[in-house]
Write an enzyme that holds these catalytic residues in place. Structure first.
Site, PDB file in Angstrom:
ATOM      1  CG  ASN A 222      -1.309  -6.685  -4.804  1.00  0.00           C
ATOM      2  OD1 ASN A 222      -1.681  -7.014  -3.693  1.00  0.00           O
ATOM      3  ND2 ASN A 222      -2.010  -5.861  -5.580  1.00  0.00           N
TER       4      ASN A 222
ATOM      5  CD  GLU B 248      -3.943  -3.060  -1.646  1.00  0.00           C
ATOM      6  OE1 GLU B 248      -3.277  -4.121  -1.757  1.00  0.00           O
ATOM      7  OE2 GLU B 248      -4.912  -2.947  -0.871  1.00  0.00           O
TER       8      GLU B 248
ATOM      9  NE  ARG C 107     -14.863  -6.312   2.023  1.00  0.00           N
ATOM     10  CZ  ARG C 107     -14.872  -7.296   2.934  1.00  0.00           C
ATOM     11  NH1 ARG C 107     -13.789  -7.527   3.661  1.00  0.00           N
ATOM     12  NH2 ARG C 107     -15.942  -8.018   3.103  1.00  0.00           N
TER      13      ARG C 107
ATOM     14  CG  ASP D 284      -4.901  -4.542  -6.585  1.00  0.00           C
ATOM     15  OD1 ASP D 284      -4.725  -5.353  -7.518  1.00  0.00           O
ATOM     16  OD2 ASP D 284      -4.987  -4.882  -5.390  1.00  0.00           O
TER      17      ASP D 284
ATOM     18  CE  LYS E 142      -6.051   0.914   0.879  1.00  0.00           C
ATOM     19  NZ  LYS E 142      -6.198   0.419  -0.513  1.00  0.00           N
TER      20      LYS E 142
ATOM     21  NE  ARG F  20      -8.999  -7.856  -8.193  1.00  0.00           N
ATOM     22  CZ  ARG F  20      -7.931  -7.560  -7.457  1.00  0.00           C
ATOM     23  NH1 ARG F  20      -7.340  -8.497  -6.741  1.00  0.00           N
ATOM     24  NH2 ARG F  20      -7.466  -6.318  -7.434  1.00  0.00           N
TER      25      ARG F  20
ATOM     26  CE  LYS G 283      -3.853  -2.408   2.143  1.00  0.00           C
ATOM     27  NZ  LYS G 283      -3.245  -3.742   2.063  1.00  0.00           N
TER      28      LYS G 283
ATOM     29  NE  ARG H 281      -3.732  -7.661  -8.603  1.00  0.00           N
ATOM     30  CZ  ARG H 281      -3.674  -8.552  -7.599  1.00  0.00           C
ATOM     31  NH1 ARG H 281      -3.299  -9.779  -7.833  1.00  0.00           N
ATOM     32  NH2 ARG H 281      -3.984  -8.182  -6.378  1.00  0.00           N
TER      33      ARG H 281
END
Length: 329
Positions: A284, A282, A234, A274, A161, A226, A126, A211
């Protein structure tokens, strides 16, 4: 020369056959006649300064009932492997960090670790996004509840978060006038003792949390959107989101261009961005997923692209070593 590739992962017996990205990587490596070696995190150790592991020769199959076979484990030096895929799932905790120290001992002897160990430690998934403010929504990183409340007052609809969460866990959407704001911040910050992230809510989440997979700093041409369940904010598949493959938008490509050079410089060969709407949320780096879902939607060979990239990196290293040896003579 046959490439010897090791994988550090959580138990292969427990993976989801139709979704697991590590399995897709292993299929692609085996298709190139590379030798596969399997390790779980507890198998790695340092002995007299040498990185070693109890590892098993691995064979993988395209069979949902029986997708792997392991030979009897043997203790070997990690530096005997040409490349190691670090694919242990989060949480990113002290044990994860200790594993990177062990793997780094093999890196120093020439083994390629994907992703590079110091970057795994340095690039919080993050916090790393804050290095690209031009790509991000308005955000704040702080443990100060008064400051976090002021951010919420300014933007009205905010996502709070933890910095070490995964799979959509402990993510709160707090809208204007929500009476639970104080208690949510108390829980997330442990009464101001823990740093968290606040982001302005992005309404485009209803169209999916995308993603985008990156291989050596370049985006794969399809992404996985997603889409949250009705009533959810979410999109994470672990939180019930539904995956949908789609081509990258121009904005997705622009964000990838902004981030790509830094990924390449840091040895982050396989990464998942993301993106919600027009914003990066984000990066990842630990164990990105999505390969199988995107491959089914696009007919791409993402696992193969990654293995080709790894093979190219190994060739370049071999050539560099040859040049260096020639200069020494």
């Amino acid at each position: 020369m046959t490439i010897r590739i090791g994988v550090v992962m959580d138990p292969i017996s427990r993976i989801q056959y139709k979704k697991d990205s590590t399995l897709a990587m292993l299929w692609a490596a085996q298709a190139r006649d590379w030798q596969l070696f399997y390790m779980e995190p507890a198998d790695l150790f340092l002995e007299h300064g040498t990185a070693r592991a109890s590892m098993s020769h691995l064979t993988v199959f395209h069979d949902p009932e029986s997708w792997y076979r392991l030979d009897h484990p043997q203790v070997r030096n990690l530096a005997e492997l040409d490349v190691i895929l670090m694919r242990k799932d989060p949480p990113f905790d002290n044990e994860y960090i200790y594993l990177t120290y062990i793997l780094e001992a093999a890196e120093r002897l020439g083994t390629l670790v994907v992703n590079r160990c110091d970057s795994l430690r340095d690039c919080n998934e993050k916090m790393f996004t804050t290095q690209f403010p031009q790509c991000c929504p308005p955000l704040l990183v702080s443990g100060d509840m008064a400051r976090l409340k002021a951010f919420h007052s300014e933007y009205g609809d905010v996502i709070f978060k933890p910095l070490d969460g995964m799979g959509g866990a402990s993510i709160f959407r707090v809208m204007h006038g929500d009476p639970n704001l104080s208690v949510i911040l108390e829980i997330l910050t442990n009464f101001g003792k823990r740093t968290i992230m606040a982001q302005r809510f992005i309404p485009e989440i209803t169209q999916g949390d995308k993603r985008v997979l990156m291989i050596d700093g370049e985006p794969v041409s399809y992404c996985l959107a997603r889409v949250p369940m009705l009533g959810e904010t979410r999109g994470n598949l672990a939180a019930g989101g539904q995956g949908r493959g789609q081509p990258l938008s121009k904005r997705d490509q622009w964000i990838a261009e902004q981030v790509g050079p830094s990924l390449r410089e840091r040895g982050l060969m396989f990464v998942g961005l993301d993106i919600i709407g027009d914003y990066l949320t984000e990066i990842n780096v630990t164990s990105p997923t999505g390969i199988q879902e995107i491959e089914r939607a696009s007919n791409l060979d993402i696992g193969g692209q990654l293995m080709d990239c790894i093979a190219n990196e190994l060739r370049q290293r071999e050539q560099a070593e040859g040049h260096a040896a020639g200069h020494r003579q």
